[in-house]
Design an enzyme around this catalytic site. Structure first.
Site, PDB file in Angstrom:
ATOM      1  N   GLU A 290     -12.085  -7.339 -13.711  1.00  0.00           N
ATOM      2  CA  GLU A 290     -11.811  -7.655 -12.252  1.00  0.00           C
ATOM      3  C   GLU A 290     -10.466  -7.105 -11.907  1.00  0.00           C
ATOM      4  O   GLU A 290      -9.498  -7.788 -11.370  1.00  0.00           O
ATOM      5  CB  GLU A 290     -12.003  -9.095 -11.744  1.00  0.00           C
ATOM      6  CG  GLU A 290     -13.384  -9.670 -12.136  1.00  0.00           C
ATOM      7  CD  GLU A 290     -13.085 -11.216 -11.700  1.00  0.00           C
ATOM      8  OE1 GLU A 290     -14.185 -11.686 -11.244  1.00  0.00           O
ATOM      9  OE2 GLU A 290     -12.168 -11.813 -11.805  1.00  0.00           O
ATOM     10  N   PRO A 291     -10.310  -5.581 -12.035  1.00  0.00           N
ATOM     11  CA  PRO A 291      -8.952  -5.216 -11.745  1.00  0.00           C
ATOM     12  C   PRO A 291      -8.811  -5.131 -10.250  1.00  0.00           C
ATOM     13  O   PRO A 291      -9.822  -4.673  -9.242  1.00  0.00           O
ATOM     14  CB  PRO A 291      -9.096  -3.780 -12.155  1.00  0.00           C
ATOM     15  CG  PRO A 291     -10.491  -3.490 -12.367  1.00  0.00           C
ATOM     16  CD  PRO A 291     -11.198  -4.632 -12.495  1.00  0.00           C
ATOM     17  N   GLY A 292      -7.584  -5.602  -9.772  1.00  0.00           N
ATOM     18  CA  GLY A 292      -7.269  -5.295  -8.333  1.00  0.00           C
ATOM     19  C   GLY A 292      -6.116  -4.417  -8.314  1.00  0.00           C
ATOM     20  O   GLY A 292      -6.124  -3.193  -7.960  1.00  0.00           O
ATOM     21  N   ARG A 293      -4.875  -4.985  -8.658  1.00  0.00           N
ATOM     22  CA  ARG A 293      -3.644  -4.195  -8.681  1.00  0.00           C
ATOM     23  C   ARG A 293      -3.824  -3.048  -9.223  1.00  0.00           C
ATOM     24  O   ARG A 293      -3.394  -1.791  -8.699  1.00  0.00           O
ATOM     25  CB  ARG A 293      -2.433  -5.111  -9.243  1.00  0.00           C
ATOM     26  CG  ARG A 293      -1.116  -4.568  -9.273  1.00  0.00           C
ATOM     27  CD  ARG A 293      -0.305  -5.263 -10.112  1.00  0.00           C
ATOM     28  NE  ARG A 293      -0.450  -6.711  -9.886  1.00  0.00           N
ATOM     29  CZ  ARG A 293       0.164  -7.560  -9.099  1.00  0.00           C
ATOM     30  NH1 ARG A 293       0.989  -6.959  -8.215  1.00  0.00           N
ATOM     31  NH2 ARG A 293       0.024  -8.851  -8.797  1.00  0.00           N
ATOM     32  N   ARG A 330       6.094  -9.552  -0.513  1.00  0.00           N
ATOM     33  CA  ARG A 330       5.924  -9.921  -1.620  1.00  0.00           C
ATOM     34  C   ARG A 330       7.546 -10.209  -2.441  1.00  0.00           C
ATOM     35  O   ARG A 330       7.620 -11.116  -3.226  1.00  0.00           O
ATOM     36  CB  ARG A 330       5.522  -8.806  -2.509  1.00  0.00           C
ATOM     37  CG  ARG A 330       3.973  -8.624  -2.245  1.00  0.00           C
ATOM     38  CD  ARG A 330       2.972  -7.653  -3.111  1.00  0.00           C
ATOM     39  NE  ARG A 330       3.152  -8.558  -4.355  1.00  0.00           N
ATOM     40  CZ  ARG A 330       3.691  -7.666  -5.543  1.00  0.00           C
ATOM     41  NH1 ARG A 330       4.348  -6.600  -5.280  1.00  0.00           N
ATOM     42  NH2 ARG A 330       3.550  -8.362  -6.726  1.00  0.00           N
ATOM     43  N   TYR A 334       7.841 -13.763  -4.090  1.00  0.00           N
ATOM     44  CA  TYR A 334       8.135 -13.956  -5.665  1.00  0.00           C
ATOM     45  C   TYR A 334       8.984 -12.861  -6.131  1.00  0.00           C
ATOM     46  O   TYR A 334       8.905 -12.633  -7.379  1.00  0.00           O
ATOM     47  CB  TYR A 334       6.674 -14.160  -6.383  1.00  0.00           C
ATOM     48  CG  TYR A 334       5.472 -13.599  -5.917  1.00  0.00           C
ATOM     49  CD1 TYR A 334       4.461 -14.299  -5.400  1.00  0.00           C
ATOM     50  CD2 TYR A 334       5.340 -12.016  -5.965  1.00  0.00           C
ATOM     51  CE1 TYR A 334       3.174 -13.657  -5.259  1.00  0.00           C
ATOM     52  CE2 TYR A 334       4.270 -11.645  -5.635  1.00  0.00           C
ATOM     53  CZ  TYR A 334       3.223 -12.111  -5.199  1.00  0.00           C
ATOM     54  OH  TYR A 334       2.092 -11.521  -4.816  1.00  0.00           O
ATOM     55  N   CYS A 359      13.038 -12.220  12.202  1.00  0.00           N
ATOM     56  CA  CYS A 359      14.268 -13.256  12.358  1.00  0.00           C
ATOM     57  C   CYS A 359      14.097 -14.074  11.531  1.00  0.00           C
ATOM     58  O   CYS A 359      14.023 -15.253  11.340  1.00  0.00           O
ATOM     59  CB  CYS A 359      13.898 -13.882  13.934  1.00  0.00           C
ATOM     60  SG  CYS A 359      13.827 -12.188  15.064  1.00  0.00           S
ATOM     61  N   GLU A 360      14.549 -13.693  10.147  1.00  0.00           N
ATOM     62  CA  GLU A 360      14.737 -14.438   9.140  1.00  0.00           C
ATOM     63  C   GLU A 360      15.556 -13.969   8.088  1.00  0.00           C
ATOM     64  O   GLU A 360      15.392 -12.474   7.791  1.00  0.00           O
ATOM     65  CB  GLU A 360      13.464 -14.566   8.234  1.00  0.00           C
ATOM     66  CG  GLU A 360      12.340 -15.225   8.787  1.00  0.00           C
ATOM     67  CD  GLU A 360      12.297 -16.765   8.679  1.00  0.00           C
ATOM     68  OE1 GLU A 360      12.843 -17.238   7.620  1.00  0.00           O
ATOM     69  OE2 GLU A 360      11.638 -17.245   9.537  1.00  0.00           O
ATOM     70  N   TYR A 389      -1.725  -5.835  -2.200  1.00  0.00           N
ATOM     71  CA  TYR A 389      -1.038  -7.212  -1.980  1.00  0.00           C
ATOM     72  C   TYR A 389       0.051  -6.784  -0.873  1.00  0.00           C
ATOM     73  O   TYR A 389       1.132  -7.385  -0.938  1.00  0.00           O
ATOM     74  CB  TYR A 389      -0.451  -7.987  -2.980  1.00  0.00           C
ATOM     75  CG  TYR A 389      -1.518  -8.241  -4.350  1.00  0.00           C
ATOM     76  CD1 TYR A 389      -2.730  -9.083  -3.705  1.00  0.00           C
ATOM     77  CD2 TYR A 389      -1.471  -7.641  -5.350  1.00  0.00           C
ATOM     78  CE1 TYR A 389      -3.855  -9.340  -4.654  1.00  0.00           C
ATOM     79  CE2 TYR A 389      -2.513  -8.033  -6.309  1.00  0.00           C
ATOM     80  CZ  TYR A 389      -3.823  -8.886  -6.205  1.00  0.00           C
ATOM     81  OH  TYR A 389      -4.579  -9.103  -6.839  1.00  0.00           O
TER      82      TYR A 389
HETATM   83  C1  LIG Z   1      -6.254 -12.015  -8.180  1.00  0.00           C
HETATM   84  C2  LIG Z   1      -7.314 -11.774  -9.036  1.00  0.00           C
HETATM   85  C3  LIG Z   1      -7.903 -10.528  -9.670  1.00  0.00           C
HETATM   86  C4  LIG Z   1      -7.079  -9.356  -9.639  1.00  0.00           C
HETATM   87  O1  LIG Z   1      -5.906  -9.503 -10.283  1.00  0.00           O
HETATM   88  P1  LIG Z   1      -5.240  -8.239 -10.445  1.00  0.00           P
HETATM   89  O2  LIG Z   1      -3.862  -8.603 -11.099  1.00  0.00           O
HETATM   90  O3  LIG Z   1      -4.864  -7.673  -8.985  1.00  0.00           O
HETATM   91  O4  LIG Z   1      -5.708  -7.290 -11.312  1.00  0.00           O
HETATM   92  C5  LIG Z   1      -9.022 -10.852 -10.681  1.00  0.00           C
HETATM   93  N1  LIG Z   1      -9.824 -11.945 -10.592  1.00  0.00           N
HETATM   94  C6  LIG Z   1      -9.545 -12.994  -9.949  1.00  0.00           C
HETATM   95  C7  LIG Z   1     -10.304 -14.281 -10.133  1.00  0.00           C
HETATM   96  C8  LIG Z   1      -8.167 -12.896  -9.264  1.00  0.00           C
HETATM   97  O5  LIG Z   1      -7.925 -14.269  -8.742  1.00  0.00           O
END
Ligand SMILES: *Cc1c(COP(=O)(O)O)cnc(C)c1O
Length: 430
Positions: A290-293, A330, A334, A359-360, A389
């Site tokens: 499940e790649p996102g980033r 971001r 963090y 305004c922070e 993100y």
């Molecule tokens: C956030 C998340 C991802 C993606 O993570 P990345 O660091 O963006 O690759 C995949 N699976 C689950 C369940 C997540 O919460």
């Protein structure tokens, strides 16, 4: 440069995906999110090919769409043959509105409401990733009410510490996600799932964290997950067909960051999993990731116009821009690192804190970045690697409209999300 889609001409003009950043800023105004569509597609293909070559035809990358979600993104994912992860009815709605096939949607989340469950089951979402027993029972009830069957995976926690920042660590026993393997709770979770009429248990899921650079994190979690699969087979007579190992590969935000060779990591992971399956007497499951980033981060860049430059003698210099924590929270959340570049010229000789317009006092995009000493109002700066993100986490704090998302493809550009205007900000007000 940080990434191969970022270059600088001899005259200092910054280019992203081959296109002049100042010219794009002029055409579309700032603040502005740019996204390199060719890079997004290349990243999808890299994952699809690596998974297919290493694990075979049943393996599939699911784009974790929380990283960056809008209709055009789901269309790209559909065209690239990806599955998608969603975490809310809103993401599912956006995917379906873009024509993304429901059966290729996986539905995540630890806090799904009754309304979410009703909606997702009704829309024929392919697979639920069930976080806990309460959700399992609510889902089973809804599935029986609608008279349908629903494929599910169970989210379990392997108790792995991926050595990333605490806020993005999701694999240890004490996190809010999933059900722990090591306490025995996950086995009872699986037993309960198997007893639910209408629910078709396919396998298990884990996601141990984000920004993973350590070599063995996926092998370590696979080891525990496969051990759990063997335990389920032995004690419940259930053979999982699907093993979803989550996302999390890290990306480079600074030149000093490591580059993860994702295809090589996947190949090594596949060798490990095949060997463990053989040793445990398990058939090789369909492996999902499940790649996102790592799909969208390096496809993004944010462009701002400088509003003011402040020199506080013997202390600090600020460059204040026309965006900030509203389009990129971001660093505030963090302390995320970014590379900041002047979009019109190089010669970064002085240190500045790039601050936003909110305004922070904490509205900082990035502290302590080198920029030209004579940077001034009206010039443009770019923050690199903002594809993940950023737009997804943007807000309207101070009633600032969200920037548009402009896609870059084959030397052309087009608007995928238009700029939020003043009248949009009042659209919900009665
Ligand atoms: C956030 C998340 C991802 C993606 O993570 P990345 O660091 O963006 O690759 C995949 N699976 C689950 C369940 C997540 O919460």
């Amino acid at each position: 440069m940080l990434s191969s889609n970022i270059t600088r001409d001899a005259d200092g003009t910054l280019r992203f995906a081959g296109q002049s950043v100042p010219a794009l800023a002029e055409e579309y105004a700032t603040p502005l999110y740019l996204m390199d569509e060719d890079r997004i597609r290349a990243n999808c293909r890299m994952y699809r090919q690596a998974l297919r070559e290493s694990f075979g035809e049943d393996a599939l990358p699911l784009y974790a769409s929380k990283a960056c979600a809008f209709k055009q993104m789901y269309r790209i994912m559909a065209e690239e043959g990806m599955g998608v992860d969603t975490v809310s009815s809103g993401e599912i709605h956006t995917a379906l509105a873009a024509g993304f096939p429901a059966e290729r949607i996986w539905f995540h989340g630890d806090g799904k409401t009754d309304a979410d469950i009703r909606y997702a089951v009704g829309q024929g979402v392919g697979c639920f990733i069930v976080d806990n027993e309460t959700e399992l029972l609510a889902l089973a009830q809804e599935v029986r009410r609608q008279g349908v069957r629903q494929r599910i995976l169970l989210r379990v926690t392997p108790g792995i510490d991926p050595h990333t920042f605490e806020a993005v660590n999701t694999g240890t026993v004490d996190v809010k996600f999933g059900v722990a393997i090591q306490t025995g709770a996950a086995l009872e979770f699986a037993r309960l799932a198997l007893a639910q009429e209408g629910l078709e248990l396919e396998g298990i899921h884990c996601h141990v964290g984000s920004m993973v650079f350590d070599e063995n994190v996926f092998e370590d979690s696979a080891e525990i997950m496969l051990g759990f699969m063997a335990e389920m087979k032995e004690k419940l007579g259930f053979e999982a067909r699907v093993l979803n190992l989550g996302g999390g590969y890290g990306v480079r935000y600074r030149e000093t960051d490591k580059q993860v060779d994702i295809p090589a990591r996947i190949a090594a992971l596949a060798a490990f999993i095949k060997e463990r399956c053989a040793a445990l007497g398990l058939a090789l499951p369909a492996v999902l990731m499940e790649p996102g980033r790592s799909i969208v981060a390096d496809a993004g860049m944010t462009v701002y116009t400088v509003s003011t430059v402040k020199h506080i003698p013997n202390c600090k210099n600020y460059v204040i821009v026309d965006g900030g924590m509203t389009d990129n929270p971001r660093w505030c959340l963090y302390r995320a690192a970014y590379t900041v570049l002047h979009a019109e010229r190089g010669g970064e000789t002085e240190r500045f804190t790039l601050a936003g317009r909110c305004c922070e006092s904490g509205d900082i995009v990035q502290p302590d970045v080198p920029l030209p000493a004579d940077i001034k109002r009206g010039e443009t700066v770019a923050v690199c690697t903002t594809g993940a993100y950023n737009y997804a986490m943007s807000s309207n704090y101070n009633r600032l409209g969200r920037p548009p998302v402009v896609m870059l493809r084959g030397g052309e550009s087009y608007v995928a999300v238009r700029r939020e205007r003043a009248e949009d900000l009042c659209a919900l007000d009665v």
